[in-house]
Design a protein around this motif. Structure first.
Motif, short mmCIF file in Angstrom:
data_model
loop_
_atom_site.label_atom_id
_atom_site.label_comp_id
_atom_site.label_asym_id
_atom_site.label_seq_id
_atom_site.Cartn_x
_atom_site.Cartn_y
_atom_site.Cartn_z
N LEU A 122 0.80 -1.22 0.00
CA LEU A 122 0.00 0.00 0.00
C LEU A 122 0.84 1.28 0.00
CD1 LEU A 122 -2.91 -0.98 2.44
CD2 LEU A 122 -2.72 -1.29 -0.04
N GLY A 123 2.15 1.12 0.19
CA GLY A 123 3.02 2.29 0.14
C GLY A 123 2.84 3.22 1.32
N LYS A 124 2.41 2.68 2.45
CA LYS A 124 2.24 3.49 3.66
C LYS A 124 2.90 2.80 4.83
CE LYS A 124 -1.96 6.14 2.69
NZ LYS A 124 -1.33 7.44 2.99
N LYS A 125 3.54 3.59 5.68
CA LYS A 125 4.21 3.04 6.85
C LYS A 125 3.19 2.44 7.81
CE LYS A 125 7.35 4.24 10.65
NZ LYS A 125 8.11 2.98 10.45
N VAL A 126 3.53 1.27 8.36
CA VAL A 126 2.67 0.61 9.35
C VAL A 126 3.33 0.72 10.72
CG1 VAL A 126 1.61 -1.55 10.09
CG2 VAL A 126 1.76 -1.01 7.65
N ASN A 127 2.64 1.34 11.65
CA ASN A 127 3.13 1.49 13.02
C ASN A 127 2.39 0.53 13.93
OD1 ASN A 127 4.89 3.86 12.50
ND2 ASN A 127 2.94 4.87 12.03
N VAL A 128 3.14 -0.39 14.54
CA VAL A 128 2.54 -1.43 15.38
C VAL A 128 2.81 -1.14 16.85
CG1 VAL A 128 2.41 -3.89 15.87
CG2 VAL A 128 2.94 -3.12 13.55
N THR A 129 1.76 -1.13 17.65
CA THR A 129 1.90 -1.06 19.10
C THR A 129 1.80 -2.48 19.64
OG1 THR A 129 0.85 1.13 19.20
CG2 THR A 129 0.93 -0.14 21.24
N TRP A 130 2.92 -3.00 20.16
CA TRP A 130 2.96 -4.38 20.63
C TRP A 130 2.44 -4.44 22.07
CZ3 TRP A 130 4.02 -7.79 16.87
CH2 TRP A 130 4.73 -7.33 15.76
N LEU A 131 1.38 -5.19 22.27
CA LEU A 131 0.75 -5.28 23.59
C LEU A 131 1.34 -6.44 24.38
CD1 LEU A 131 -2.98 -4.90 22.43
CD2 LEU A 131 -1.47 -3.09 23.30
N PRO A 132 1.76 -6.21 25.63
CA PRO A 132 2.31 -7.31 26.43
C PRO A 132 1.23 -8.26 26.96
CG PRO A 132 2.28 -5.28 27.71
CD PRO A 132 1.87 -4.90 26.32
N THR A 133 0.00 -7.78 27.05
CA THR A 133 -1.11 -8.60 27.54
C THR A 133 -2.43 -7.97 27.13
OG1 THR A 133 -2.14 -9.59 29.52
CG2 THR A 133 -1.18 -7.39 29.76
N VAL A 134 -3.46 -8.80 27.08
CA VAL A 134 -4.82 -8.29 26.89
C VAL A 134 -5.65 -8.60 28.15
CG1 VAL A 134 -4.81 -8.42 24.38
CG2 VAL A 134 -5.54 -10.41 25.71
N ASN A 135 -4.94 -9.04 29.20
CA ASN A 135 -5.57 -9.34 30.48
C ASN A 135 -6.66 -10.40 30.37
OD1 ASN A 135 -4.03 -7.40 32.01
ND2 ASN A 135 -5.27 -5.79 31.05
N MET A 136 -6.44 -11.34 29.49
CA MET A 136 -7.31 -12.51 29.37
C MET A 136 -6.41 -13.71 29.14
SD MET A 136 -10.48 -13.27 26.72
CE MET A 136 -11.36 -11.80 27.27
N LYS A 137 -6.33 -14.59 30.13
CA LYS A 137 -5.35 -15.67 30.10
C LYS A 137 -5.44 -16.53 28.84
CE LYS A 137 -3.24 -19.35 32.82
NZ LYS A 137 -3.06 -20.24 31.66
N MET A 138 -6.67 -16.86 28.42
CA MET A 138 -6.82 -17.72 27.26
C MET A 138 -6.18 -17.09 26.02
SD MET A 138 -10.30 -18.93 25.35
CE MET A 138 -10.53 -17.28 24.65
N ILE A 139 -6.43 -15.79 25.80
CA ILE A 139 -5.87 -15.09 24.64
C ILE A 139 -4.35 -14.94 24.79
CG2 ILE A 139 -5.91 -12.98 23.27
CD1 ILE A 139 -8.45 -14.65 23.08
N ASP A 140 -3.91 -14.56 25.99
CA ASP A 140 -2.47 -14.43 26.21
C ASP A 140 -1.76 -15.75 26.00
OD1 ASP A 140 -2.51 -11.70 26.79
OD2 ASP A 140 -2.76 -12.00 28.95
N ASP A 141 -2.35 -16.84 26.47
CA ASP A 141 -1.75 -18.16 26.28
C ASP A 141 -1.63 -18.49 24.79
OD1 ASP A 141 -1.34 -18.70 28.94
OD2 ASP A 141 -2.61 -20.49 29.00
N MET A 142 -2.65 -18.14 24.02
CA MET A 142 -2.65 -18.46 22.61
C MET A 142 -1.46 -17.80 21.91
SD MET A 142 -5.69 -17.89 19.81
CE MET A 142 -5.59 -16.10 19.89
N TYR A 143 -1.23 -16.52 22.19
CA TYR A 143 -0.14 -15.81 21.54
C TYR A 143 1.22 -16.22 22.09
CZ TYR A 143 -3.42 -12.82 19.09
OH TYR A 143 -4.40 -12.36 18.25
N ASP A 144 1.31 -16.42 23.41
CA ASP A 144 2.59 -16.84 23.99
C ASP A 144 2.98 -18.24 23.52
OD1 ASP A 144 2.87 -14.44 25.33
OD2 ASP A 144 1.99 -15.18 27.20
N CYS A 145 1.98 -19.10 23.38
CA CYS A 145 2.25 -20.45 22.85
C CYS A 145 2.76 -20.35 21.42
CB CYS A 145 0.99 -21.29 22.90
SG CYS A 145 1.20 -22.95 22.23
N GLY A 146 2.16 -19.47 20.62
CA GLY A 146 2.58 -19.31 19.23
C GLY A 146 4.03 -18.89 19.10
N ALA A 147 4.52 -18.15 20.06
CA ALA A 147 5.92 -17.71 20.04
C ALA A 147 6.86 -18.85 20.39
CB ALA A 147 6.12 -16.55 21.00
N GLU A 148 6.44 -19.70 21.33
CA GLU A 148 7.31 -20.77 21.82
C GLU A 148 7.12 -22.09 21.06
OE1 GLU A 148 8.40 -22.85 26.14
OE2 GLU A 148 7.00 -21.15 26.02
#
Length: 296
Positions: free
Chosen positions: A232-258
């Motif tokens: 798209l020719g436009k800069k993408v600025n990402v704010t990386w969130l350390p948590t969404v304060n919901m264990k199930m969602i946090d587990d899903m993303y942390d598992c994906g990293a490991e």
């Protein structure tokens, strides 16, 4: 007499993709199952020639009626409900259906050895195991993260234009995580249609009991944002969130990293490629869906 394909979730993203492709192919007449047959989306399906059928995944008799007389079935289960739960929904469908293609995902509890848990994913994997043990001819479709999440306003990942005209988004992803990305609206129907057509042309032995991943690519999450940026020719600025304060969602993303999803799978899936399925690309999704969403 028409050859009937029962499609659960007919008015949703996944079932809708399947119905559109079945209508285009013309081999099977779709029977679209939805909770509310009077909704605008259900009425729109009816006008297209779909047999819209009222069905409740939490009710076994309702599912029996939905699959009665169907030659093939596209099935999915719904998390977060107040009924019998996703595992029991899946068992109801397996028990009622003669042929079933089930949309699913990898169990993060299984791949992480129990370190991480996410009910909706783990429940789908349990249903898969039940289907495999049932003896019913089947193919299981596995999906990654829906690319559509980046254009859904209710999702934190949803992209938007900031005051500088650049693209902004938030992400719970752990940087560096390998992300399997699925363009559901475009590709899921193509995959289901290819499997149904293989069955209808006498190639059941080729697809029976096999798993297929419906996904455009598996890339480090940063590459997806880079694809948006370069396309798209436009800069993408990402704010990386350390948590969404919901264990199930946090587990899903942390598992994906490991423990990366589908670590042993090549994407796009060679099995789907052999069936003639050409999945979309990340760049195409950015060029069409993301661009339209941003009003560019």
């Amino acid at each position: 007499m028409s050859r009937i394909a029962t499609v659960f979730g007919a008015t949703g993203l996944q079932g809708g993709s399947v119905i559109r492709q079945l209508l285009e192919d013309g081999t099977f007449k779709p029977r679209g199952v939805t909770r509310n047959t009077t909704s605008d989306s259900a009425k729109a399906l009816s006008l297209k020639g779909v047999d819209v059928f009222e069905g409740d995944l939490d009710n076994y008799e309702s599912i029996q009626k939905a699959v009665a007389g169907a030659e093939v079935v596209f099935a999915l289960t719904m998390p977060y409900g107040k009924g019998v739960g996703e595992v029991q929904q899946g068992k109801y469908i397996v028990d009622a259906a003669k042929e079933a293609g089930v949309n699913s995902a990898e169990s993060i509890s299984k791949i992480s050895g129990g370190k991480y848990k996410a009910g909706p994913l783990d429940d789908k994997a349990e249903v898969d195991d039940y289907l495999r043990a049932s003896g019913i001819p089947n193919s299981i479709l596995l999906t990654g993260v829906f690319l559509e999440n980046w254009v859904r306003k209710e999702f934190p990942d949803c992209v938007r234009l900031d005051e500088n005209g650049e693209i902004a988004t938030m992400a719970r992803w752990v940087p560096g995580s390998l992300a399997p990305l699925s363009w559901i609206e475009r590709d899921l129907g193509l995959a289901v249609s290819a499997l149904f057509n293989a069955y209808s042309t006498g190639r059941l032995s080729e697809i029976n009991g096999k798993d297929y991943v419906v996904s455009c690519a598996k890339v480090p999450i940063e590459e997806w944002y880079k694809a948006i940026e370069t396309t798209l020719g436009k800069k993408v600025n990402v704010t990386w969130l350390p948590t969404v304060n919901m264990k199930m969602i946090d587990d899903m993303y942390d598992c994906g990293a490991e423990f990366p999803w589908y670590a042993d799978k090549q994407l796009p899936d060679p099995g789907l490629v052999a069936l003639g399925v050409k999945v979309g690309t990340l760049e195409d999704f950015a060029r069409t869906v993301v661009k339209s969403h941003l009003g560019l």
